[in-house]
Design an enzyme around this catalytic site. Structure first.
Site, PDB file in Angstrom:
ATOM      1  N   ASN A 180       2.517   3.832  10.639  1.00  0.00           N
ATOM      2  CA  ASN A 180       1.977   4.326  11.913  1.00  0.00           C
ATOM      3  C   ASN A 180       2.667   3.606  13.058  1.00  0.00           C
ATOM      4  O   ASN A 180       3.212   2.516  12.878  1.00  0.00           O
ATOM      5  CB  ASN A 180       0.464   4.049  11.983  1.00  0.00           C
ATOM      6  CG  ASN A 180       0.134   2.569  11.807  1.00  0.00           C
ATOM      7  OD1 ASN A 180       0.121   2.059  10.679  1.00  0.00           O
ATOM      8  ND2 ASN A 180      -0.100   1.881  12.889  1.00  0.00           N
ATOM      9  N   HIS A 231      -3.795  11.101   9.100  1.00  0.00           N
ATOM     10  CA  HIS A 231      -3.715  10.380   7.830  1.00  0.00           C
ATOM     11  C   HIS A 231      -2.839  11.117   6.805  1.00  0.00           C
ATOM     12  O   HIS A 231      -2.012  10.497   6.134  1.00  0.00           O
ATOM     13  CB  HIS A 231      -5.121  10.155   7.281  1.00  0.00           C
ATOM     14  CG  HIS A 231      -5.154   9.250   6.098  1.00  0.00           C
ATOM     15  ND1 HIS A 231      -4.641   7.958   6.126  1.00  0.00           N
ATOM     16  CD2 HIS A 231      -5.601   9.439   4.834  1.00  0.00           C
ATOM     17  CE1 HIS A 231      -4.785   7.420   4.940  1.00  0.00           C
ATOM     18  NE2 HIS A 231      -5.363   8.294   4.143  1.00  0.00           N
ATOM     19  N   HIS A 287      -9.911  -1.762  -5.695  1.00  0.00           N
ATOM     20  CA  HIS A 287      -9.116  -0.913  -6.587  1.00  0.00           C
ATOM     21  C   HIS A 287      -8.313  -1.848  -7.470  1.00  0.00           C
ATOM     22  O   HIS A 287      -7.899  -2.924  -7.049  1.00  0.00           O
ATOM     23  CB  HIS A 287      -8.195   0.025  -5.803  1.00  0.00           C
ATOM     24  CG  HIS A 287      -7.270  -0.680  -4.883  1.00  0.00           C
ATOM     25  ND1 HIS A 287      -6.002  -1.039  -5.259  1.00  0.00           N
ATOM     26  CD2 HIS A 287      -7.443  -1.144  -3.623  1.00  0.00           C
ATOM     27  CE1 HIS A 287      -5.425  -1.679  -4.248  1.00  0.00           C
ATOM     28  NE2 HIS A 287      -6.275  -1.756  -3.246  1.00  0.00           N
ATOM     29  N   SER A 311       0.832  -1.204   0.000  1.00  0.00           N
ATOM     30  CA  SER A 311       0.000   0.000   0.000  1.00  0.00           C
ATOM     31  C   SER A 311       0.862   1.248   0.000  1.00  0.00           C
ATOM     32  O   SER A 311       1.833   1.341   0.749  1.00  0.00           O
ATOM     33  CB  SER A 311      -0.878   0.047   1.251  1.00  0.00           C
ATOM     34  OG  SER A 311      -1.438  -1.201   1.500  1.00  0.00           O
ATOM     35  N   MET A 331      -0.322  -7.317   7.712  1.00  0.00           N
ATOM     36  CA  MET A 331      -1.331  -8.314   7.335  1.00  0.00           C
ATOM     37  C   MET A 331      -1.021  -8.988   5.997  1.00  0.00           C
ATOM     38  O   MET A 331      -1.934  -9.445   5.305  1.00  0.00           O
ATOM     39  CB  MET A 331      -2.706  -7.638   7.269  1.00  0.00           C
ATOM     40  CG  MET A 331      -3.115  -6.940   8.553  1.00  0.00           C
ATOM     41  SD  MET A 331      -4.652  -6.029   8.372  1.00  0.00           S
ATOM     42  CE  MET A 331      -4.676  -5.093   9.930  1.00  0.00           C
ATOM     43  N   SER A 332       0.244  -9.051   5.636  1.00  0.00           N
ATOM     44  CA  SER A 332       0.599  -9.663   4.334  1.00  0.00           C
ATOM     45  C   SER A 332       1.994 -10.273   4.428  1.00  0.00           C
ATOM     46  O   SER A 332       2.452 -10.616   5.508  1.00  0.00           O
ATOM     47  CB  SER A 332       0.568  -8.580   3.241  1.00  0.00           C
ATOM     48  OG  SER A 332       1.610  -7.641   3.432  1.00  0.00           O
ATOM     49  N   ALA A 363       3.111  -2.107   3.913  1.00  0.00           N
ATOM     50  CA  ALA A 363       2.897  -1.054   4.903  1.00  0.00           C
ATOM     51  C   ALA A 363       2.676  -1.757   6.235  1.00  0.00           C
ATOM     52  O   ALA A 363       1.998  -2.787   6.286  1.00  0.00           O
ATOM     53  CB  ALA A 363       1.672  -0.239   4.531  1.00  0.00           C
ATOM     54  N   TYR A 409      -7.635 -11.242   4.729  1.00  0.00           N
ATOM     55  CA  TYR A 409      -8.814 -10.584   5.306  1.00  0.00           C
ATOM     56  C   TYR A 409      -9.871 -10.236   4.262  1.00  0.00           C
ATOM     57  O   TYR A 409     -10.997  -9.906   4.606  1.00  0.00           O
ATOM     58  CB  TYR A 409      -8.414  -9.336   6.113  1.00  0.00           C
ATOM     59  CG  TYR A 409      -7.721  -8.234   5.350  1.00  0.00           C
ATOM     60  CD1 TYR A 409      -8.418  -7.415   4.471  1.00  0.00           C
ATOM     61  CD2 TYR A 409      -6.362  -8.004   5.520  1.00  0.00           C
ATOM     62  CE1 TYR A 409      -7.776  -6.403   3.772  1.00  0.00           C
ATOM     63  CE2 TYR A 409      -5.707  -6.999   4.818  1.00  0.00           C
ATOM     64  CZ  TYR A 409      -6.423  -6.204   3.954  1.00  0.00           C
ATOM     65  OH  TYR A 409      -5.785  -5.217   3.250  1.00  0.00           O
ATOM     66  N   GLU A 410      -9.502 -10.304   2.988  1.00  0.00           N
ATOM     67  CA  GLU A 410     -10.490 -10.044   1.943  1.00  0.00           C
ATOM     68  C   GLU A 410     -11.300 -11.297   1.637  1.00  0.00           C
ATOM     69  O   GLU A 410     -12.239 -11.253   0.842  1.00  0.00           O
ATOM     70  CB  GLU A 410      -9.786  -9.547   0.665  1.00  0.00           C
ATOM     71  CG  GLU A 410      -9.171  -8.159   0.830  1.00  0.00           C
ATOM     72  CD  GLU A 410      -8.282  -7.766  -0.328  1.00  0.00           C
ATOM     73  OE1 GLU A 410      -8.665  -6.871  -1.090  1.00  0.00           O
ATOM     74  OE2 GLU A 410      -7.198  -8.372  -0.474  1.00  0.00           O
ATOM     75  N   HIS A 425      -5.284 -10.297   0.005  1.00  0.00           N
ATOM     76  CA  HIS A 425      -5.091 -10.475   1.444  1.00  0.00           C
ATOM     77  C   HIS A 425      -6.041 -11.532   2.003  1.00  0.00           C
ATOM     78  O   HIS A 425      -7.159 -11.695   1.512  1.00  0.00           O
ATOM     79  CB  HIS A 425      -5.333  -9.156   2.183  1.00  0.00           C
ATOM     80  CG  HIS A 425      -4.396  -8.055   1.805  1.00  0.00           C
ATOM     81  ND1 HIS A 425      -4.668  -7.153   0.801  1.00  0.00           N
ATOM     82  CD2 HIS A 425      -3.173  -7.715   2.305  1.00  0.00           C
ATOM     83  CE1 HIS A 425      -3.661  -6.298   0.688  1.00  0.00           C
ATOM     84  NE2 HIS A 425      -2.735  -6.615   1.584  1.00  0.00           N
TER      85      HIS A 425
END
Ligand code: HPA
Length: 279
Positions: free
Chosen positions: A233, A245, A60, A29, A209-210, A112, A84-85, A82
């Site tokens: 972050n 952000h 996207h 990302s 998460m990847s 990220a 989570y998708e 991912h």
């Protein structure tokens, strides 16, 4: 969605590219702009790859860009699938298997991540030294896939020689670079404060998460793997100012430029080694 047919997808990609890439570079990302650094680009949208989820489902559009970077034949991948998708394990790691079928010998993963190490600031770059798989998922579950090994050694998931080279290049380019441990969680909810404390005690420096499923398949296929986290972050509980952000995007873009220069130098200096062979 049906399972990705790795051979069919590699045939389509290979004929569109017209060359066999040496390196797959997966852009996490906020890092898609690194695609601009590719010379003689051939763009292949994910929807042209048989079996890939359609853009509407992904949210996207993902795409591949093939070409030359640092004098090396590369395949850049902007967007990934991912856990989570809701995608199957086979879909999440299909891009690594397709790259292997195309002749890729080295995979560079970027992501990220949240900084669990209190010394890490948003915008920092981290070279992954090791990982902790807390996704409760392993992409090798099930039948052994062609060319893969059943029980891959995971003592050095990230290639030590490429890591040394990266550290040397970062220091000559003046690019600040941490070396750390990545904890992979399934997401999509972010961690609680207690979970971040636990992950830190376990030895995690960054949380994301990847990346880990892809790195595991690299080990199973004998592909050289290198991975970077861009800290977007501070992990939950490590900052009392709410995340801004805009600031994250700005620092992300700055660190992304650093990463672009480092990757170019790395590609230029990388030995044209073949796959190390399945361990
Ligand atoms: N936790 C998990 N994944 C992430 C984070 C985080 O804080 N930031 C970006 N991806």
């Amino acid at each position: 969605m049906s399972a990705v047919d790795v051979t069919a997808a590699a045939e389509v990609l290979g004929s569109r590219l017209g060359f066999s890439p040496d390196v797959l570079l997966v852009l996490g990302s906020g890092l898609s702009h690194l695609m601009d650094a590719v010379e003689d680009p051939t763009v292949i949208p994910f929807e042209d790859v048989p079996g890939f989820p359609s853009a509407g489902v992904v949210g996207h559009a993902g795409k591949y860009v093939g070409g030359t970077m640092g004098g090396r034949r590369v395949l850049l991948q902007a967007g990934r699938f991912h856990l989570y998708e809701g995608y199957s394990g086979d879909t999440i790691v299909a891009p690594v298997r397709i790259a292997h079928a195309l002749g890729v010998h080295t995979v560079i993963l970027t992501n990220a991540a949240g900084g669990a190490n209190p010394a890490y600031e948003p915008g920092d770059l981290v070279l992954l030294d090791d990982h902790i798989n807390l996704m409760a998922f392993n992409p090798l579950t099930g039948p052994v896939r062609p060319g893969e090994t059943r029980f891959p050694d995971m003592s050095r998931p990230y290639d030590p020689a490429l890591q040394e080279m990266t550290v040397g290049l970062a220091s000559s380019l003046g690019t600040p670079l941490h070396r750390g441990v990545y904890a992979a969680v399934s997401g999509p909810s972010f961690e609680t404060r207690a979970e971040v404390r636990m992950l830190r005690q376990m030895g995690a420096d960054v949380i994301g998460m990847s990346t880990v499923p892809e790195a595991i398949v690299c080990s199973a296929l004998g592909l050289r793997c290198l991975a970077f986290s861009l800290v977007t972050n501070k992990a939950t509980g490590l900052s009392d100012t709410p995340l801004d952000h805009e600031e994250v995007l700005e620092t992300g873009a700055r660190a992304g430029r650093h990463l672009g220069a480092l990757l170019k130098a790395l590609l230029a200096g990388m030995p044209a080694a073949q796959s190390t062979g399945a361990k």
